[in-house]
Scaffold this motif. Structure first.
Motif, PDB file in Angstrom:
ATOM      1  N   LEU A 235       0.850  -1.188   0.000  1.00 16.51           N
ATOM      2  CA  LEU A 235       0.000   0.000   0.000  1.00 16.51           C
ATOM      3  C   LEU A 235       0.887   1.240   0.000  1.00 16.51           C
TER       4      LEU A 235
ATOM      5  N   TYR B   8      -3.565   3.361   0.164  1.00 20.51           N
ATOM      6  CA  TYR B   8      -4.227   2.939  -1.074  1.00 20.51           C
ATOM      7  C   TYR B   8      -3.396   1.857  -1.749  1.00 20.51           C
ATOM      8  N   GLY B   9      -4.040   1.038  -2.558  1.00 21.02           N
ATOM      9  CA  GLY B   9      -3.407  -0.151  -3.098  1.00 21.02           C
ATOM     10  C   GLY B   9      -2.322   0.128  -4.119  1.00 21.02           C
TER      11      GLY B   9
ATOM     12  N   TYR C 149      -4.190  -9.585   1.948  1.00 21.34           N
ATOM     13  CA  TYR C 149      -3.819  -8.726   0.825  1.00 21.34           C
ATOM     14  C   TYR C 149      -3.925  -9.527  -0.467  1.00 21.34           C
TER      15      TYR C 149
ATOM     16  N   GLY D 265       1.231  -2.847   5.232  1.00 18.92           N
ATOM     17  CA  GLY D 265       1.169  -2.305   3.875  1.00 18.92           C
ATOM     18  C   GLY D 265       2.379  -1.481   3.497  1.00 18.92           C
TER      19      GLY D 265
END
Length: 566
Positions: free
Chosen positions: A61, A72-73, A90, A159
């Motif tokens: 992320l 955010y991805g 994930y 992330g």
């Protein structure tokens, strides 16, 4: 982290970038240091080259620069987590690739986590301590279970982990490769370098994430080069001569006196002071309380009275700075006044373990503004030293029982800080202290600091709008003897430990604010540092062929959003 993110699932790009920014050109930057000796920034050994994590490795992320903490991805296309965030799954993007074409898989994610926990920098072992298990569920699906069900930050923390290629590191020795360029997955790869002099990154033409919303408009230069300078004055003159393109100025004196001449008046070089809204954190003179001389907080407080910030600001800094009086300066997380409301309720639980000043006095660093003089402050310092068992003998400050002199050393690697420390040293010597200042090269400084082999250093404890796991590495007793941890002050206090855990476990934004303010207040009254100063501006200078977006995010200037113009 709390509430809803600013960008919805269909956003096309961050609002502080130019999605139409052209690709091309080069950006030359400078580093003031005595070189580097490793391309591995993930271990404690050596001094790593500039830009490695920024340009070489991708994460699951990425945060936005205009929110307290939203992710955010990037490698992860989506995340699954229950309401209590006791685990996170994930799901990886099928197009995610390393530079050699190998896909980034769940095996790589699990391998990275285990490698960092076993052989990585000690920081990771405390930062990821809440992970109880990692499971590869399929090629593109990996699950992390969290033993700390109350730590809602962990899905975002995991992330941030840079993902390493398992197939590469199974054939190489992690931490032993030195200057062998490693395999990455980011927007750039290492193209040319000369240890101690420069490193150049080349943009990856077929970079797999180039069109993702989190990467649109970013990383626009074909080449990014870092040149190394051992002297800050030489570096500044090199910038004005056109040897590199962008500079962030940290010296008030330079900003006030050095940015003038034909190239500035003609517009060839542009200077700007751009306001930011990021927390300033705490830059300070940091006491190593592992040393006997600093074991008594009264001694540490006494030393703080000998630092005359107001004189320094007038005579050295051209009145550009504000005094720092919080570990979370320039944010709503900073404590102020006397504790009240929910913050007071938290602190009341530890009233018998805390000094009375926490409840009765608003922490304010010693000042010489108004009617207060340095002489007054030195008298206060003398009183505190006497209460700590010190006295003057033959002009020297010694402990009344042992006869040991009150002596210590400032360890520096920035020559520019000598002009700040030397007047401080003179004031301390007026109190009978024996003070020395040692300037060492960057490599020696890093080695000594990582091994807590110092008395006082200058250090900045950077903070975000959403403090969490990193507070353990700053203040928790569990890392006080862990070489390479960032608990440089040697804080080992059960109250601080509990407040750190409360911050990490905050269920919502309001609770986070009150818990952080309580932690801030206890740290301030522990006198672990002598606060320095801060500035809510980014002072930058750049050559006019560089262009930047019209919007600057709250976290300030980010040259990775810029591009090469005409």
């Amino acid at each position: 982290m709390h509430g809803e993110p600013a960008y919805g699932p269909d956003f096309s790009h961050f609002k502080y970038v130019n999605p139409e920014a052209p690709k091309g050109g080069r950006l030359r930057l400078a580093v003031t240091a005595n070189g580097y000796d490793t391309f591995n920034p993930l271990v404690a050994r050596g001094v790593s080259a500039a830009g490695l994590q920024q340009y070489l490795y991708e994460t699951l992320l990425v945060p936005s620069a205009d929110e307290p903490f939203s992710a955010y991805g990037l490698v992860a296309e989506s995340v699954e987590t229950p309401k209590d965030r006791s685990y996170a799954v994930y799901n990886l993007r099928p197009e995610a690739r390393f530079h050699d074409g190998h896909p980034i898989t769940a095996e790589d994610v699990a391998f990275t986590f285990n490698l960092l926990m076993e052989k990585g920098h000690p920081f990771y072992r405390s930062y990821y301590a809440g992970v109880s298990n990692v499971t590869v569920e399929s090629e593109d699906r990996v699950r992390f279970d969290f033993g700390e069900a109350t730590n809602r930050e962990l899905p975002l923390i995991i992330g941030q982990m840079p993902i390493l290629p398992k197939h590469y590191w199974q054939e190489h020795s992690f931490g032993e490769e030195g200057l062998t360029p490693p395999l990455g997955s980011g927007p750039y790869r290492i193209s040319e370098f000369e240890a101690g002099r420069y490193i150049t990154y080349q943009r990856v033409e077929d970079y797999w994430a180039a069109d993702l919303p989190v990467r649109k408009g970013r990383f626009n230069f074909d080449l990014i080069r870092f040149d190394y300078y051992s002297d800050e004055t030489v570096s500044l003159e090199a910038f004005k001569a056109g040897d590199y393109d962008y500079r962030r100025e940290m010296s008030a004196k330079n900003w006030a006196t050095a940015y003038s001449g034909d190239r500035f008046s003609s517009g060839q070089i542009i200077t700007e002071a751009i306001e930011h809204r990021r927390p300033a954190g705490m830059q300070a003179f940091v006491f190593n309380t592992r040393q006997d001389v600093f074991s008594d907080p009264k001694v540490r407080e006494a030393i703080s009275y000998a630092f005359d910030f107001d004189w320094a600001n007038r005579n050295l800094f051209y009145d550009q700075y504000e005094r720092t009086d919080s570990y979370f300066e320039n944010s709503e997380l900073a404590s102020s006044g006397l504790p009240q409301g929910r913050e007071l309720d938290i602190l009341d639980n530890y009233r018998e373990q805390l000094p009375e000043d926490v409840f009765k006095e608003d922490y304010t660093p010693p000042s010489t503004e108004g009617d207060r003089t340095l002489r007054d402050n030195l008298r206060k310092a003398m009183t505190l030293l006497q209460e700590a068992g010190y006295e003057i003998r033959d002009g020297a400050m010694v402990h009344e029982k042992t006869g040991q002199p009150l002596s210590f050393e400032f360890l520096l690697f920035q020559k520019s800080f000598e002009r700040v420390v030397l007047p401080f040293k003179n004031n301390l010597e007026r109190l009978g202290m024996e003070v020395s200042v040692r300037l060492v090269d960057t490599n020696q400084y890093v080695e000594r600091v990582q091994n807590f082999d110092f008395d006082i250093i200058v250090h900045s404890f950077g903070q975000s709008d959403s403090p969490g796991n990193e507070q353990r590495d700053f203040w928790h007793s569990s890392v006080v003897d862990l070489k390479g941890s960032r608990n440089y002050a040697g804080v080992s206090d059960p109250v601080v430990d509990e407040l750190v855990e409360l911050v990490i476990q905050a269920p919502d934004r309001e609770a986070l604010i009150h818990r952080t303010r309580a932690l801030d207040r206890v740290l301030l009254h522990g006198h672990y540092v002598v606060p320095n100063w801060h500035l809510s501006m980014d002072r930058i200078a750049y050559w006019s062929f560089l262009e930047r977006p019209s919007t600057t995010p709250k976290n300030g200037v980010d040259v990775d959003n810029w591009w090469y113009g005409n």
